[in-house]
Enzyme design. Structure first.
Site, mmCIF file in Angstrom:
data_model
loop_
_atom_site.group_PDB
_atom_site.id
_atom_site.type_symbol
_atom_site.label_atom_id
_atom_site.label_comp_id
_atom_site.label_asym_id
_atom_site.label_seq_id
_atom_site.Cartn_x
_atom_site.Cartn_y
_atom_site.Cartn_z
ATOM 1 N N HIS A 23 41.305 6.790 -28.684
ATOM 2 C CA HIS A 23 41.480 7.230 -30.065
ATOM 3 C C HIS A 23 42.706 8.139 -30.199
ATOM 4 O O HIS A 23 43.566 7.925 -31.064
ATOM 5 C CB HIS A 23 40.213 7.963 -30.523
ATOM 6 C CG HIS A 23 40.254 8.436 -31.937
ATOM 7 N ND1 HIS A 23 39.591 7.787 -32.955
ATOM 8 C CD2 HIS A 23 40.869 9.503 -32.515
ATOM 9 C CE1 HIS A 23 39.793 8.439 -34.094
ATOM 10 N NE2 HIS A 23 40.568 9.482 -33.848
ATOM 11 N N GLU A 24 42.807 9.134 -29.329
ATOM 12 C CA GLU A 24 43.925 10.077 -29.414
ATOM 13 C C GLU A 24 45.234 9.418 -28.979
ATOM 14 O O GLU A 24 46.300 9.706 -29.541
ATOM 15 C CB GLU A 24 43.634 11.312 -28.557
ATOM 16 C CG GLU A 24 42.406 12.115 -28.990
ATOM 17 C CD GLU A 24 42.501 12.635 -30.412
ATOM 18 O OE1 GLU A 24 43.637 12.750 -30.938
ATOM 19 O OE2 GLU A 24 41.447 12.918 -31.011
ATOM 20 N N HIS A 27 46.693 7.639 -31.927
ATOM 21 C CA HIS A 27 47.447 8.536 -32.810
ATOM 22 C C HIS A 27 48.847 8.788 -32.247
ATOM 23 O O HIS A 27 49.850 8.723 -32.980
ATOM 24 C CB HIS A 27 46.722 9.881 -32.937
ATOM 25 C CG HIS A 27 45.482 9.848 -33.762
ATOM 26 N ND1 HIS A 27 45.412 9.229 -34.993
ATOM 27 C CD2 HIS A 27 44.244 10.388 -33.548
ATOM 28 C CE1 HIS A 27 44.188 9.379 -35.493
ATOM 29 N NE2 HIS A 27 43.463 10.060 -34.630
#
Length: 227
Positions: A23-24, A27
């Site tokens: 997820h990170e 980003h």
């Protein structure tokens, strides 16, 4: 240790060492593709869990099932000129939940093949893999839906801000802390959000099944032939 406890803490380890890092990273990858090298300079453009785990947030996830990863720092002023600052921030924010949905989609395909294998030759190992795979799907869908709630500091707030007038965004920023406290209170002490969140999760799970329809005849042909 009973099966329920094992699944609970196993799911939390999946969140810590797979779901949050991806997820990170998403980003960081999106921001870099848009022209901001800040995540690269801060060593966030990696799938190494140690780069993305916040100590306090990780402890909260493991012990209580609620926590957070280390936020990816983004400088929207570095985005390419073809992207507005708000548009770039919205795309960067959306990359996180999208990564969770992609992982859930891949896991749905794997789950279908494991289900076929279980019908042809059920054993304890396949049963455990089915449980882990189902948990992985559920976790990623849940993380995607949760992060799309339009309240800061969640990703949904940054996505929503792209579509709202500047004056409304200014008001939201002004009251972000009270809104966050209200959200955490509702999640912790109320079931008011359970209905909408559960409906969205169920809808996405149904959509995953439909998007992977092409796998069904393949699974049937492979494992029927083995019976």
């Amino acid at each position: 240790m009973d099966i329920e406890t094992l699944l609970t803490f196993g799911s939390r380890l999946i969140i810590l060492f797979m779901c949050i890092p991806v997820h990170e990273f998403a980003h960081a990858w999106a921001a870099t593709k848009l022209g901001d090298d800040t995540p690269r300079y801060q060593n966030r453009l990696t799938l190494n869990p140690l780069a993305h785990l916040d100590p306090v947030g990780s402890l909260g996830i493991f012990l209580c099932g609620f926590g957070w990863g280390k936020p990816v720092q983004v400088d929207p002023r570095r985005f390419d000129r073809k992207h507005t600052m708000r548009g770039g921030m919205a795309l960067t924010a959306a990359a996180g939940p999208i990564s969770n949905l992609i992982m859930a989609l891949i896991a749905t395909i794997v789950h279908k093949f494991l289900s076929g294998a279980a019908l042809s030759s059920m054993n304890e190992a396949i049963g455990w893999l089915l449980l882990i795979c189902h948990a992985f799907i559920t976790i990623n869908i849940g993380l995607a839906v949760f992060n799309l709630i339009p309240v800061g500091p969640l990703d949904g707030q940054k996505i929503l801000s792209y579509f709202l007038p500047e004056r409304i965004n200014a008001k939201i920023d002004q009251y972000q802390m009270p809104l966050t406290i209200v959200l955490l209170t509702l999640l912790t002490f109320s079931d008011l959000l359970d209905g909408p969140v559960g409906w969205m999760e169920g809808g996405i799970f149904w959509l995953m099944q439909k998007l992977t329809f092409w796998a069904d005849p393949i699974v049937n042909s492979i494992f029927k032939a083995s019976l």
